[in-house]
Design an enzyme around this catalytic site. Structure first.
Site, PDB file in Angstrom:
ATOM      1  N   TYR A 183      17.442 -52.765  -6.689  1.00 29.34           N
ATOM      2  CA  TYR A 183      17.430 -51.939  -7.904  1.00 29.34           C
ATOM      3  C   TYR A 183      16.256 -52.434  -8.755  1.00 29.34           C
ATOM      4  CZ  TYR A 183      19.930 -49.938 -12.071  1.00 29.34           C
ATOM      5  OH  TYR A 183      20.321 -49.241 -13.177  1.00 29.34           O
ATOM      6  N   ARG A 211      24.009 -57.030 -28.585  1.00 31.55           N
ATOM      7  CA  ARG A 211      23.281 -57.676 -29.686  1.00 31.55           C
ATOM      8  C   ARG A 211      24.154 -57.814 -30.926  1.00 31.55           C
ATOM      9  NH1 ARG A 211      18.778 -54.189 -28.588  1.00 31.55           N
ATOM     10  NH2 ARG A 211      17.576 -55.090 -26.888  1.00 31.55           N
ATOM     11  N   ARG A 253      24.493 -38.280 -18.369  1.00 23.57           N
ATOM     12  CA  ARG A 253      23.691 -38.236 -19.596  1.00 23.57           C
ATOM     13  C   ARG A 253      22.887 -36.946 -19.658  1.00 23.57           C
ATOM     14  NH1 ARG A 253      19.240 -43.049 -18.232  1.00 23.57           N
ATOM     15  NH2 ARG A 253      18.644 -42.250 -16.208  1.00 23.57           N
ATOM     16  N   ASP A 312      12.928 -51.807 -11.483  1.00 21.55           N
ATOM     17  CA  ASP A 312      12.221 -50.995 -12.467  1.00 21.55           C
ATOM     18  C   ASP A 312      10.737 -50.937 -12.098  1.00 21.55           C
ATOM     19  OD1 ASP A 312      14.556 -50.721 -13.872  1.00 21.55           O
ATOM     20  OD2 ASP A 312      14.156 -52.404 -15.221  1.00 21.55           O
ATOM     21  N   GLU A 338      22.349 -34.896 -16.113  1.00 19.28           N
ATOM     22  CA  GLU A 338      22.147 -35.746 -14.946  1.00 19.28           C
ATOM     23  C   GLU A 338      23.491 -36.062 -14.288  1.00 19.28           C
ATOM     24  OE1 GLU A 338      19.309 -38.867 -15.804  1.00 19.28           O
ATOM     25  OE2 GLU A 338      20.352 -40.225 -14.458  1.00 19.28           O
ATOM     26  N   ARG A 346      22.892 -44.229  -4.298  1.00 23.02           N
ATOM     27  CA  ARG A 346      23.286 -43.143  -5.184  1.00 23.02           C
ATOM     28  C   ARG A 346      22.087 -42.214  -5.340  1.00 23.02           C
ATOM     29  NH1 ARG A 346      28.303 -42.255  -5.533  1.00 23.02           N
ATOM     30  NH2 ARG A 346      28.158 -41.312  -7.616  1.00 23.02           N
ATOM     31  N   ARG A 374      22.048 -56.061 -16.887  1.00 23.11           N
ATOM     32  CA  ARG A 374      20.838 -55.348 -17.287  1.00 23.11           C
ATOM     33  C   ARG A 374      20.874 -54.971 -18.761  1.00 23.11           C
ATOM     34  NH1 ARG A 374      17.640 -52.373 -13.846  1.00 23.11           N
ATOM     35  NH2 ARG A 374      17.621 -50.605 -15.270  1.00 23.11           N
TER      36      ARG A 374
HETATM   37  N1  UDP Z   1      26.276 -48.353 -18.420  1.00 23.68           N
HETATM   38  C1  UDP Z   1      27.476 -47.848 -18.919  1.00 23.68           C
HETATM   39  N2  UDP Z   1      27.457 -47.038 -20.012  1.00 23.68           N
HETATM   40  C2  UDP Z   1      26.320 -46.689 -20.632  1.00 23.68           C
HETATM   41  C3  UDP Z   1      25.094 -47.215 -20.138  1.00 23.68           C
HETATM   42  C4  UDP Z   1      25.119 -48.034 -19.036  1.00 23.68           C
HETATM   43  O1  UDP Z   1      28.525 -48.088 -18.345  1.00 23.68           O
HETATM   44  O2  UDP Z   1      26.369 -45.922 -21.613  1.00 23.68           O
HETATM   45  C5  UDP Z   1      26.321 -49.236 -17.247  1.00 23.68           C
HETATM   46  C6  UDP Z   1      26.160 -48.442 -15.939  1.00 23.68           C
HETATM   47  O3  UDP Z   1      26.967 -49.034 -14.950  1.00 23.68           O
HETATM   48  C7  UDP Z   1      24.690 -48.626 -15.626  1.00 23.68           C
HETATM   49  C8  UDP Z   1      24.451 -50.059 -16.100  1.00 23.68           C
HETATM   50  O4  UDP Z   1      25.281 -50.180 -17.271  1.00 23.68           O
HETATM   51  O5  UDP Z   1      24.408 -48.476 -14.264  1.00 23.68           O
HETATM   52  C9  UDP Z   1      23.025 -50.395 -16.403  1.00 23.68           C
HETATM   53  O6  UDP Z   1      22.519 -49.477 -17.353  1.00 23.68           O
HETATM   54  P1  UDP Z   1      20.995 -49.046 -17.386  1.00 23.68           P
HETATM   55  O7  UDP Z   1      20.787 -48.221 -18.590  1.00 23.68           O
HETATM   56  O8  UDP Z   1      20.165 -50.250 -17.150  1.00 23.68           O
HETATM   57  O9  UDP Z   1      20.920 -48.104 -16.109  1.00 23.68           O
HETATM   58  P2  UDP Z   1      19.667 -47.245 -15.609  1.00 23.68           P
HETATM   59  O10 UDP Z   1      19.984 -45.851 -16.035  1.00 23.68           O
HETATM   60  O11 UDP Z   1      18.432 -47.808 -16.234  1.00 23.68           O
HETATM   61  O12 UDP Z   1      19.718 -47.435 -14.163  1.00 23.68           O
END
Ligand code: UDP
Length: 385
Positions: free
Chosen positions: A350, A179, A281, A352, A302, A251, A175
């Site tokens: 999962y 870059r 976060r 969006d 969160e 979850r 996901r």
């Molecule tokens: N992830 C991580 N560190 C970060 C951000 C994301 O390990 O700082 C991993 C985590 O396993 C997450 C996945 O990457 O579930 C996908 O991130 P995304 O931001 O798409 O998750 P969302 O919050 O949108 O479900």
């Protein structure tokens, strides 16, 4: 002549978009049920009484899509403010830009690489012995190597999913882009924005139609199925079957609100990647509407946990054991008639917002092109396995 009645369970995007498409054909009447007292499911937003800040009650929702028809669709119901999601990560090595981009790489390794040098450099960090990544960890080690994986992903992912990244599918990491330029837009999609008046207003407008009746705070009673020519169900798939084979794991999230003055963190979302920090976060909601001015600020820490009975399900876990159970529920679903499972919970995927909306638009097209007296409507909007 009376129109056939359709029941839709769930007033989130999946149910609402489908309801609207069906009634706009002029051929059906729809009753939408939701056990919550508001529409919009987990996208629910409302203005905080104290500060006037738009609150995303089930966590931040930033609309992004590359589907032209989906973008046109949502813009039919609301004005969107321009918004680009830029996320920062607090780690044990400092604060960095996400998704991992050229700035992150240069700052993390103390270098000044250009895009092609950075690509080559990260290539040397990756574990080339992993040919086909089978897990989240494989995927991370193959493409990023040990240092970046441990700092940005290991702790966060363990907190978010409650399991070791070795046991998670590689698709979760896919996901997130990596870059080799300075683009720090979190998403790769063509369109992005946040509705000026939030998501709940959009769903209310979608459902505002003479042939749609909305029953909030009302749990759908499967015994009333016979009142409907067909039911579209966006609740948890295992819930439809009364969890008789066991529970699919999700979850859930818990939010801890705190109020401050001014600007608390200078960014809408900051991730905390270390395992020892208990939350994943912090979101500061006024920064989701940068076009508004607020002196006060409202933030949410969160926390992620396994969904237990009574908790709101958010992310389907989809471990191998869940997939086996899912297959058994799918077999039961295939034997049902008169019900279609839709959306994130109905299909245990999962998803969006933009994907859910797209799938409901596609399903409506399919349904409206068939004669229900001769053809069985699909069991799933999209098959979950
Ligand atoms: N992830 C991580 N560190 C970060 C951000 C994301 O390990 O700082 C991993 C985590 O396993 C997450 C996945 O990457 O579930 C996908 O991130 P995304 O931001 O798409 O998750 P969302 O919050 O949108 O479900």
């Amino acid at each position: 002549m009376n129109k056939p009645k359709i029941g839709i369970v769930g007033a989130g995007f999946a149910g609402a978009v489908l309801a609207r498409e069906l009634v706009e054909s002029g051929r059906y009447e729809v009753t939408v049920y939701d056990e919550r007292e508001h529409v919009a499911g987990n996208c629910h937003t409302s203005r905080d009484k104290k500060t006037g800040i738009m609150i995303h009650h089930y966590g931040p929702h930033i609309f992004n899509t590359s589907r032209e028809d989906v973008w046109t669709y949502v813009n039919r119901w609301a004005k969107f403010g321009q918004y680009v999601n830029r996320v920062k990560a607090v780690t044990n090595r400092g604060v960095f830009s996400l998704p991992i981009n050229l700035l992150t790489i240069n700052q993390f390794f103390g270098k000044s690489l250009n895009p092609s040098e950075a690509r080559d450099f990260v290539g040397t960090l990756g574990d080339q012995s992993i040919k086909e990544p089978k897990s989240f960890e494989d995927q991370a080690l193959k493409f990023l190597g040990e240092d970046l994986y441990r700092t940005f992903f290991y702790g966060y992912t363990k907190k978010q999913w409650g399991v070791d990244p070795k046991d998670l599918p590689a698709s979760i990491l896919q996901r997130l882009p990596v870059r080799f330029n300075y683009d720090d837009n979190y998403y790769n999609q063509k369109y992005q924005g946040i509705p000026l008046n939030g998501y709940t207003e959009i769903v209310e407008k979608i459902l505002d139609h003479d042939d749609i009746e909305v029953r909030l705070s009302t749990k759908f009673d499967p015994a009333s199925r016979s009142e409907f020519a067909h039911v579209f169900y966006s609740g948890p798939m295992d819930g439809w079957f009364n969890y008789r084979l066991g529970r699919l794991q999700y979850r859930s999230l818990k939010f801890e609100r705190f109020d401050e003055k001014g600007d608390f963190q200078g960014n809408p979302v900051i991730n905390y990647c270390e395992e020892k920090v208990p939350y994943t976060r912090i979101a500061e909601h006024k920064h989701f509407t940068p076009w508004e001015e607020h002196n006060d600020t409202v933030c949410f820490r969160e926390y992620s946990k396994l969904a237990e009975e009574g908790d709101t399900p958010y992310y389907p876990l989809r471990l191998n054991s869940d997939k086996a159970l899912l297959q058994s529920y799918m077999n039961l679903a295939d034997q049902e008639s008169g019900v279609t499972f839709i959306g994130r919970l109905g299909t245990y995927r999962y998803l969006d917002m933009h994907v859910v909306i797209g799938e409901s638009l596609d399903l409506a097209k399919k349904i409206l092109a068939t004669d229900p007296s001769r053809e069985k409507w699909p069991t799933f909007s999209v098959r979950p396995l």
